[in-house]
Design an enzyme around this catalytic site. Structure first.
Site, PDB file in Angstrom:
ATOM      1  CD  GLU A 187      14.780  -1.962  35.313  1.00  0.00           C
ATOM      2  OE1 GLU A 187      13.657  -2.133  34.657  1.00  0.00           O
ATOM      3  OE2 GLU A 187      14.874  -2.554  36.456  1.00  0.00           O
ATOM      4  CD  GLU A 379      15.949   0.742  39.658  1.00  0.00           C
ATOM      5  OE1 GLU A 379      15.157  -0.267  39.423  1.00  0.00           O
ATOM      6  OE2 GLU A 379      15.784   1.556  38.623  1.00  0.00           O
TER       7      GLU A 379
HETATM    8  C1  BGP Z   1      12.772  -1.232  37.812  1.00  0.00           C
HETATM    9  C2  BGP Z   1      12.537   0.138  37.696  1.00  0.00           C
HETATM   10  C3  BGP Z   1      12.088   1.020  38.785  1.00  0.00           C
HETATM   11  C4  BGP Z   1      11.193   0.301  39.565  1.00  0.00           C
HETATM   12  C5  BGP Z   1      11.638  -0.983  39.982  1.00  0.00           C
HETATM   13  C6  BGP Z   1      10.379  -1.809  40.851  1.00  0.00           C
HETATM   14  O1  BGP Z   1      11.948  -1.818  36.824  1.00  0.00           O
HETATM   15  O2  BGP Z   1      13.840   0.924  36.808  1.00  0.00           O
HETATM   16  O3  BGP Z   1      11.641   2.210  38.056  1.00  0.00           O
HETATM   17  O4  BGP Z   1      10.239   0.993  39.841  1.00  0.00           O
HETATM   18  O5  BGP Z   1      12.061  -1.692  38.920  1.00  0.00           O
HETATM   19  O6  BGP Z   1       9.607  -2.280  39.758  1.00  0.00           O
HETATM   20  P1  BGP Z   1       8.140  -2.031  40.232  1.00  0.00           P
HETATM   21  O7  BGP Z   1       7.959  -0.580  40.759  1.00  0.00           O
HETATM   22  O8  BGP Z   1       7.390  -2.202  38.957  1.00  0.00           O
HETATM   23  O9  BGP Z   1       7.785  -2.971  41.288  1.00  0.00           O
END
Ligand code: BGP
Length: 478
Positions: A187, A379
């Site tokens: 990201e 993701e």
């Molecule tokens: C993205 C990241 C992850 C992750 C996901 C969910 O930003 O790459 O590392 O955790 O989002 O975000 P969060 O855990 O803040 O809900």
């Protein structure tokens, strides 16, 4: 059925799962400095995303009284064999994970490689290979070594480019025989939104914060290009990808002013990054934005050449939700690093992320049309406060529904003619939430018995979604 060789798997990141934060030589990272803060309003975590010097001092001065969730993770460091087996048993064929820089070169600028760190990641890959999981490696995922902040002031310092590429080069060389797919930065657009975890920039220490962030970003683009160059020298068949927090947004309505505003926001928050890494140059709309906002980036011609000559092979992104833009800027919805407007046609998760499976199909079509580069969903998933029932089951039907809808739209996009070669769900197993630091924001298909304060047996339990995914893969993977 998905096309032959389609990759489907799960993804995790080092700071959210490993734990063992000071074991076998590892030095402190920015993630290790985030202590747990109870969020009263789950839909507003703005405060958690910004890290001030006051917060860092407080963390370091009160270490023994505070709980630091990312120092513990889910103890993947010691349980990776069990976890990878559970993941593979679901029928997945890919596993995305990240490497922690501070485990590989703990002192950062003395060039000393920690063999124990290398061994740990080689062991992970060994397990992947045992179960036919294709490893997808992220070289930097929100865990910048804290020494980079202390000594260099984070990514805005150009010295960090060579330090990073030295680290990346060790990783690429050590793992060259086992890994084909590489993502240098997770990201990368987060550098503008969560400056401390992504770039080691402390907001209150900067005179012109936006300029420092874009400077840090520029340095990361150069490091990305250099990493691609090193990688291709090692093996020209390595596949090098970019990775973005995909913030697909719609205009609130068809009022031309709103449509234009939405386009400009999308350019700035999303397209800019793909444009630069896929086409190899700064887009004109961004140069204009820099002028209008008094942002002067220090760069030389050789850096621009590097960026031009070393472009990405594929585009990857995280996709959780979509948002809405309008000139009113009625920003009431919190969603993966962004504040956005509400979409009256969508439902949202407990954390206010607006669920939009069709948005995934729109995104895939749009990115394929614009760049004609293979796409990879790095993701996709939903955070739910799952409960372990008395009978030790976890009834996460909302997750099943979310995944089913998104996978359906992924298939629709493939039918539309989009070239997408993989899908990674975030996450196969519960992890510490990236932004909110909670355990109770669970994304996994496997439940980990551990609460926000680190209490619990850490035992793993299969959720209903685990069994659902297992069956789904049996029926859809060739
Ligand atoms: C993205 C990241 C992850 C992750 C996901 C969910 O930003 O790459 O590392 O955790 O989002 O975000 P969060 O855990 O803040 O809900």
């Amino acid at each position: 059925m998905f096309p032959k060789n389609f990759l489907i798997g799960g993804g995790v990141s080092a700071p959210q799962v490993e734990g063992a934060y000071n074991i076998n030589g590892k030095s402190l990272t920015v993630a290790d400095l985030k202590y747990f803060e109870d969020v009263k309003n789950r839909k507003d975590i703005t405060n958690l995303k910004t890290t001030s010097s006051k917060k860092i001092d407080y963390a370091l001065q009160n270490e023994s009284d505070l709980y630091f969730p990312k120092r513990e993770g889910i103890d993947f460091y010691h349980r990776y064999k069990e976890d990878i087996k559970l993941i593979a048993d679901m029928g997945m064929n890919a596993f995305r994970f990240s490497i922690s820089w501070s485990r590989i070169i703990p002192n950062i600028d003395d060039g000393k490689v920690c063999q124990k760190g290398i061994k740990f990641y080689k062991n992970i890959i060994k397990e992947c290979k045992k179960f036919n999981l294709e490893p997808i490696v992220t070289i930097s995922h929100f865990d910048l070594p804290y020494k980079i902040v202390q000594k260099y002031g984070g990514w805005k310092n150009k010295k960090v480019i060579s330090l990073f590429t030295e680290y990346a080069s060790v990783v690429l060389n050590e793992l060259k025989d086992f890994v084909k797919y590489w993502i240098p930065f997770n990201e990368i657009n987060a550098t503008i939104f969560t400056t401390f975890v992504s770039a080691g920039i402390i907001a209150d220490k900067e005179d012109n914060l936006l300029e420092s962030c874009y400077q840090a970003l520029h340095n990361q683009f150069v490091a990305n290009a250099k990493t691609i160059k090193i990688a291709k020298k090692i093996n020209k068949d390595f596949q090098m990808g970019c990775m973005l927090a995909q913030a697909t947004c719609y205009s609130l309505d068809c009022k031309p002013e709103n449509v234009l505003y939405n386009l400009k926001e999308q350019e700035k928050k999303v397209y800019f990054y793909y444009d630069l890494m896929a086409k190899g140059e700064y887009p004109t709309y961004m140069l204009k934005y820099f002028i209008d906002n008094n942002i002067n980036i220090a760069f030389d011609e050789s850096e621009l050449e590097l960026i031009k000559e070393n472009k990405i092979d594929f585009i990857s992104f995280s996709y959780y939700m979509s948002g809405v833009n309008s000139l009113n800027k009625n920003l009431t919805s919190e969603a993966n690093l962004f504040k956005l407007e509400k979409n009256p046609y969508l439902n949202e998760s407990e954390w206010g992320w607006q669920i939009d499976s069709i948005g995934l199909r729109i995104t895939l079509n749009d990115l394929w049309d614009r760049y004609k580069l293979p796409l990879f969903i790095a993701e996709n998933g939903i955070g739910i406060n799952d409960k372990l029932e008395k009978d030790l089951t976890i009834k996460d039907d909302r997750r099943i529904n979310y995944l089913e809808l998104h996978l359906k739209e992924l298939k629709n996009a493939i039918n539309d003619g989009v070239n997408v070669f993989g899908y990674i769900t975030w996450t196969p197993i519960d992890v510490v939430s990236s932004a909110s630091n909670e355990m109770s924001k669970r994304y996994g298909l496997i439940y980990v018995d551990q609460d926000d304060n680190g209490n619990g047996s850490k035992k793993r339990y299969k959720k209903n979604s685990y069994y659902w995914f297992q069956k789904y893969l049996k029926n859809h993977l060739q």
